[in-house]
Design an enzyme around this catalytic site. Structure first.
Site, PDB file in Angstrom:
ATOM      1  CG  ASN A  10      12.138   6.151  -3.944  1.00 55.71           C
ATOM      2  OD1 ASN A  10      13.039   5.688  -3.331  1.00 55.71           O
ATOM      3  ND2 ASN A  10      11.181   6.034  -3.879  1.00 55.71           N
ATOM      4  CE  LYS A  12       9.598   4.948  -7.016  1.00 57.82           C
ATOM      5  NZ  LYS A  12       8.322   5.033  -7.464  1.00 57.82           N
ATOM      6  CG  HIS A  95       7.528   6.413  -1.110  1.00 64.51           C
ATOM      7  ND1 HIS A  95       6.470   5.320  -2.398  1.00 64.51           N
ATOM      8  CD2 HIS A  95       7.519   7.072  -2.581  1.00 64.51           C
ATOM      9  CE1 HIS A  95       6.696   5.678  -3.311  1.00 64.51           C
ATOM     10  NE2 HIS A  95       7.367   6.862  -3.146  1.00 64.51           N
ATOM     11  CD  GLU A  97       6.240   2.693  -4.799  1.00 67.53           C
ATOM     12  OE1 GLU A  97       7.350   2.286  -4.027  1.00 67.53           O
ATOM     13  OE2 GLU A  97       6.032   3.121  -5.884  1.00 67.53           O
ATOM     14  CD  GLU A 171       6.490  11.197  -4.226  1.00 65.07           C
ATOM     15  OE1 GLU A 171       7.285  10.954  -4.641  1.00 65.07           O
ATOM     16  OE2 GLU A 171       6.612  10.040  -3.492  1.00 65.07           O
ATOM     17  N   GLY A 177       4.553   6.743 -11.204  1.00 63.60           N
ATOM     18  CA  GLY A 177       4.945   5.442 -11.648  1.00 63.60           C
ATOM     19  C   GLY A 177       4.471   5.564 -13.266  1.00 63.60           C
ATOM     20  CB  SER A 218       5.252  10.846 -13.675  1.00 66.65           C
ATOM     21  OG  SER A 218       5.239   9.161 -13.342  1.00 66.65           O
TER      22      SER A 218
END
Ligand code: PGA
Length: 258
Positions: A10, A12, A95, A97, A171, A177, A218
């Site tokens: 991904n 991003k 996701h 985010e 996730e 991250g 991560s």
């Protein structure tokens, strides 16, 4: 039940077309030697066409990072399932985010998953609890709701090759991250005790056992083996490390070793 591992990168909101033209040939060089793993990269929309051309003749799949559920219309700034399906086989949906910064809900995830499936795309549906939810002991309830509402009204079935046309990415938000990955054992338990049972209650045992569930948060070349060694984890959704060719190739190589 043998589930073929899949590793998706991904990207991003990274990589211009010019940058992607440097990165993709490096990825192709490293990845084309590795067998037995499905490889997918998910660039930003603007780079999809260029990346598609660079992936021609390879076994690397292409995915988008989001879509809108309507097929067309006056929706300024949005991209429809049929537009994504012209270029991609996969699409990431829900996701964290997007949930955190762009108001994505389980209901909008559900509409997008349905639209993606109707367009013939394979959705990678992201679920995961926040740190606060985790610390309050709400992991199970949150994940059950995300899976149940995100997939409601969908008639998920095995295809002719006994494959399920959808993947789940677990996730934990606190691992994304942050450099603080969940332990392989923790992630495996969550998939075994919460995600697969929820899938089984919605779609039956066969579909639950055949659905590939990825871990994300991560993942790096050096910790990837810890996840792929787990019985319930069928691959990874990789963010930061997917932007470095040697890291991403290392992760895919670890998936091939299982
Ligand atoms: P990360 O991101 O690998 O950078 O933690 C994972 C993701 O957001 O899918």
């Amino acid at each position: 039940m043998k589930r073929k591992p899949l590793v998706a990168g991904n990207w991003k909101m990274y990589q211009t077309i010019a940058e992607a033209r440097q990165l993709v040939p490096e990825l192709v060089r490293g990845l084309q030697e590795i067998m037995g793993v499905q490889k997918v990269i998910c660039p930003p929309f603007t780079a999809l066409l260029a990346v598609k051309a660079l992936l021609e003749g390879t076994d690397i799949g292409l995915g988008a990072q989001d879509l809108f559920w309507e097929l067309e219309g006056a929706y300024t700034g949005e991209i429809s399932p049929k537009m994504v399906a012209e270029l991609c086989q996969y699409v990431i949906i829900g996701h964290s985010e997007r949930r955190t910064y762009f108001g994505e809900t389980d209901e909008s995830v559900n509409r997008k998953v349905k639209a993606a499936l109707e367009a013939g795309l394979i959705p990678i549906v992201c679920v995961g609890e926040t740190l606060e939810e985790n610390e309050k002991g709400l992991t199970e309830i949150v994940l059950q709701r995300q899976v149940k509402v995100g997939l409601q009204g969908i008639d998920l079935k095995l295809d002719e090759q006994e494959r399920v046309p959808l993947l789940i990415a677990y996730e934990p938000v606190w691992a994304i991250g942050t450099g603080k990955a969940a332990s392989g054992e923790f992630a495996n338990n969550v998939v075994r005790e919460v995600i697969r049972p929820e899938l089984a209650s919605l779609f039956g045992d066969q579909v639950a056992q055949a659905t590939r569930v990825l871990y994300g948060g991560s993942v790096k070349a050096k910790n990837a083996g810890e996840f792929f060694g787990q019985t319930e984890i069928d691959g990874a959704l990789v963010g930061g490390a997917s932007l470095k060719a040697d890291e991403f190739v290392g992760i895919v190589a670890a998936a091939a070793e299982g």
